[in-house]
Design an enzyme around this catalytic site. Structure first.
Site, PDB file in Angstrom:
ATOM      1  N   ASP A 257     116.396   9.213 131.619  1.00  0.00           N
ATOM      2  CA  ASP A 257     115.709  10.474 131.881  1.00  0.00           C
ATOM      3  C   ASP A 257     115.812  11.350 130.638  1.00  0.00           C
ATOM      4  OD1 ASP A 257     114.918  12.154 134.632  1.00  0.00           O
ATOM      5  OD2 ASP A 257     115.619  13.382 132.954  1.00  0.00           O
ATOM      6  N   LEU A 258     114.669  11.897 130.244  1.00  0.00           N
ATOM      7  CA  LEU A 258     114.671  12.704 129.019  1.00  0.00           C
ATOM      8  C   LEU A 258     115.328  14.054 129.285  1.00  0.00           C
ATOM      9  CD1 LEU A 258     111.078  11.996 127.696  1.00  0.00           C
ATOM     10  CD2 LEU A 258     113.177  10.717 127.288  1.00  0.00           C
ATOM     11  N   ASP A 300     109.229  12.117 133.269  1.00  0.00           N
ATOM     12  CA  ASP A 300     109.952  11.772 132.038  1.00  0.00           C
ATOM     13  C   ASP A 300     111.048  10.756 132.340  1.00  0.00           C
ATOM     14  OD1 ASP A 300     111.555  13.435 133.464  1.00  0.00           O
ATOM     15  OD2 ASP A 300     112.147  14.711 131.788  1.00  0.00           O
TER      16      ASP A 300
END
Ligand code: C2E
Ligand code: CA
Ligand code: CA
Length: 652
Positions: A257-258, A300
């Site tokens: 996950d960004l 994301d």
């Protein structure tokens, strides 16, 4: 002339460059040719029957037997071809052989029939003509899908027929010949038309197959990054798990996950956000090999399947490589954009036993990375397993809890060290579960957040906190903790505002604490929620400052009133130059931004001294008091710093 030659060649050519068409021809012929030979041979033997007594045995027995042998063997050959899977070259050869045989076979049967003509009476002669005319029609129809063979047969039989019967000079036969000529022309035109339609149909089928292949591909692909999508990820996971089960190897699933993607999206717009996601996909791609697959789950969030994993350490290293490549700045706008990535991983078969579980565990590991140390890799361990089980128990108990009854609030004083007076209390939630006993907020708050129950907890806690604060002198403020979800939607923020208004408590005496990580999860929503609280007259404090990812410019955009410096910078500050410097600059920063600053977690005299030397004014910590129940807060205000009754200690 040349043009006609080319046309003729095209008419007779086999569609070698179109294997799909040849395959369809082959399929049709394998169904039709056995039937054609059956009709041909039955008609032949019917002609034999009417000429048996009239013509010599060589014509009524020998030749028909040879012709039958040829016809029957071809019939059996084609019968056997039904449903067979041949390669393109073999199909071509079979079709070519059929075309090459068309001339001798057609010529053979035609010559034989015409040789019978001189024998017998008019009826027998008419039978010959009828046999030739009707049989050739059946043959042409049966061979329609192989234009060349059909054309050769039609031309051989019908031209012989026309020439021969016109030459007899008998009006009936001449009429028949003309008849056959016209029928032949019509049939050839129909044949041509049919063949064209057939070719078109095959081409269309090929096109629609191609289209559905493309649709299938699109259904399994993320259109932005070109990576496999969520659906494809789960089917690839099933396959990889089957392989791992089959050869007893270890497999890992990672969810990446960004960090800091949302602010980029909010700040620069979705176009830049989309480009960033594309670049993320491109940066990760070179790290993949035949044992590693990457997919985009949505938003994301990306997922990894890594096969043939050896040790957790190796997995950690692989994971770190993925996080690291995303740490380097992206050049998307005139300014380099910096994001990070957190990764959670879980393994099969040692931890998880199926697809659902491995995904759940990896997701849990990601949640741990996000909570404790953004930008890090967490591999789901035994410890996490125990923790997850405990959280599941907590969740079950929380769902069944009578929240109004079981929740309580305790209060920890916030002291102004210049005057030594208590200026506020921080309200801290407590849960006494009849099933689990005393559950610390560090345990039930995250569970309530994760399961979306937090809003149901916030309101009763806030109501209780305000009811107590109502009894304090008006110069004493109360500080109340909100979670990410409490300011994650306007609806939740409004419910909190309504609760404050309904309590009758002066909002100007209330500070709402929001953690830095909560703010960063959705900057825009946080901004809206803060707006609602500020409009009401409440203060808004940024809690646990220094542990999150916020940048100064982002904080500036928020209408904050206070910062709370996280405890981690205070512990042992007197002999930790790094902490000392950080707190010093945070104090200067809040001063510049005209915000109040509260330093949390002061436990010892030397820590307090160090903070005082830096100019800190508002402090909070065990050194002064542990969180105390409501009635104790009143006693505290009457006699600050006095002896703490033992019952207070228990409720900490
Ligand atoms: P927080 O908001 O940072 O609260 C401070 C925590 O540090 C409290 O733990 C407090 O008891 C503890 N603490 C205070 N002084 C000291 C000290 O000198 N040394 C040490 N070691 N600890 C100190 P608590 O009550 O267990 O709460 C833990 C966290 O749970 C809170 O951290 C807050 O994030 C959350 N929380 C507590 N109550 C609520 C609530 O009502 N709503 C929400 N959303 N979160 C809450
Ligand atoms: Ca707090
Ligand atoms: Ca805090």
């Amino acid at each position: 002339m040349e043009d006609w030659g080319a046309k003729g060649r095209a008419l007779l050519a086999l569609p070698r460059d179109n294997p799909r068409l040849m395959r369809a021809q082959y399929g049709a012929l394998s169904r039709q040719l056995p039937l054609m030979y059956f009709i041909l041979l039955v008609n032949t033997w019917a002609l034999v029957a009417t000429h048996l007594a009239l013509a010599p045995a060589s014509l009524t027995l020998v030749v028909p037997t040879v012709l039958t042998a040829v016809g029957a063997s071809r019939s059996v050959f084609w019968w056997r071809q039904r449903g067979k899977l041949l390669d393109d070259t073999s199909i071509y050869k079979v079709l070519l052989r059929t075309c090459l045989l068309a001339f001798p076979v057609a010529a053979g049967f035609t010559c034989w029939a015409l040789l019978l003509y001189p024998y017998g009476d008019e009826y027998a002669k008419v039978h010959v003509a009828f046999y030739m005319a009707i049989t050739v029609i059946a043959c042409i129809f049966s061979m329609m899908h192989l234009r060349r063979a059909a054309l050769i047969s039609a031309v051989v039989v019908n031209s012989a027929f026309i020439v021969f019967f016109i030459s007899t000079g008998i009006p009936v036969f001449v009429a028949c010949a003309v008849n056959i000529f016209l029928v032949s022309v019509a049939m050839l035109l129909i044949l041509q038309d049919h063949y064209r339609n057939f070719t078109r149909l095959i081409a269309e089928r090929a096109r629609s197959e191609l289209l559905s292949d493309e649709n299938l591909r699109l259904a399994h692909q993320d259109s932005l990054t070109g990576l496999p999508n969520r659906r494809q990820f789960f089917s690839a996971l099933d396959q990889a798990l089957a392989r791992a089960r089959g050869d007893g190897t270890r497999l890992a699933v990672g969810i990446l996950d960004l960090d800091g993607f949302k602010p980029v999206n909010d700040l620069y717009g979705h176009g830049i956000g989309d480009r960033l996601l594309m670049l993320v996909g491109q940066r990760l791609a070179p790290l993949l090999d035949e044992h590693a697959q990457l997919a985009r789950l949505g938003g994301d969030e990306f997922a990894l399947i890594i096969e043939r994993v050896a040790s957790d350490r190796q997995l950690h290293e692989v994971g770190q490589a993925f996080c690291q490549v995303l740490g380097a700045p992206f050049s998307l706008t005139d300014m380099p954009v910096q994001i990070g990535a957190s990764l959670g991983m879980a393994t099969f078969p040692d931890r998880a036993s199926d697809a659902e579980q491995i995904f759940e565990f990896a997701d849990y590991a990601l949640y741990q990375s996000k909570r404790s140390q953004r930008g890090s890799v967490t591999v789901f361990s035994e410890r996490h397993h125990a923790q997850l089980q405990r959280e599941n128990l907590t969740e079950q108990a929380l769902r069944r809890a009578d929240l109004n009854q079981e929740l309580a609030v305790v209060f920890q004083p916030i002291i102004d060290i210049a005057s030594g007076r208590t200026v506020a209390f921080e309200a801290l939630g407590r849960w006494h579960s009849p099933v689990l006993g005393q559950v610390p907020p560090g345990q039930f708050i995250p569970v309530a957040e994760r399961t979306g129950m937090i809003n149901q907890l916030t309101i009763p806690l806030l109501r209780k906190a305000l009811a107590t604060a109502q009894q304090w002198p008006t110069h004493v403020r109360v500080s109340f903790n909100l979670s990410a979800r409490d300011c994650g939607s306007l609806q939740a923020a409004q419910a909190i505002a309504d609760c404050i208004v309904a309590s009758g408590f002066d909002p100007a005496r209330l500070d709402l604490e929001i953690t830095e990580t909560a703010v960063m999860q959705d900057m825009q929503q946080a901004q809206l929620a803060i707006g609602v609280f500020r409009a009401l007259g409440c203060g808004v404090s940024l809690d646990d400052f220094g542990t999150g990812y916020s940048s100064l410019s982002q904080l500036h955009a928020l209408a904050l009133t206070k910062l709370k410096v996280d405890r981690s910078f205070v512990s042992g500050i007197q002999h930790n130059p790094a902490s000392f410097k950080i707190v010093k600059s945070l104090l200067a920063l809040t001063h510049d931004m005209q915000l109040d600053c509260i330093v949390e977690g002061v436990e010892t005299e030397p820590e307090l001294q160090a903070l005082a030397s830096l100019g800190a004014r508002l402090v909070q910590g065990y050194y002064f008091a542990k969180p105390m129940p409501a009635e104790a807060s009143l006693a505290w205000l009457a006699n600050p710093g006095g002896p703490v009754p033992t019952t207070w200690v228990q409720v900490r």
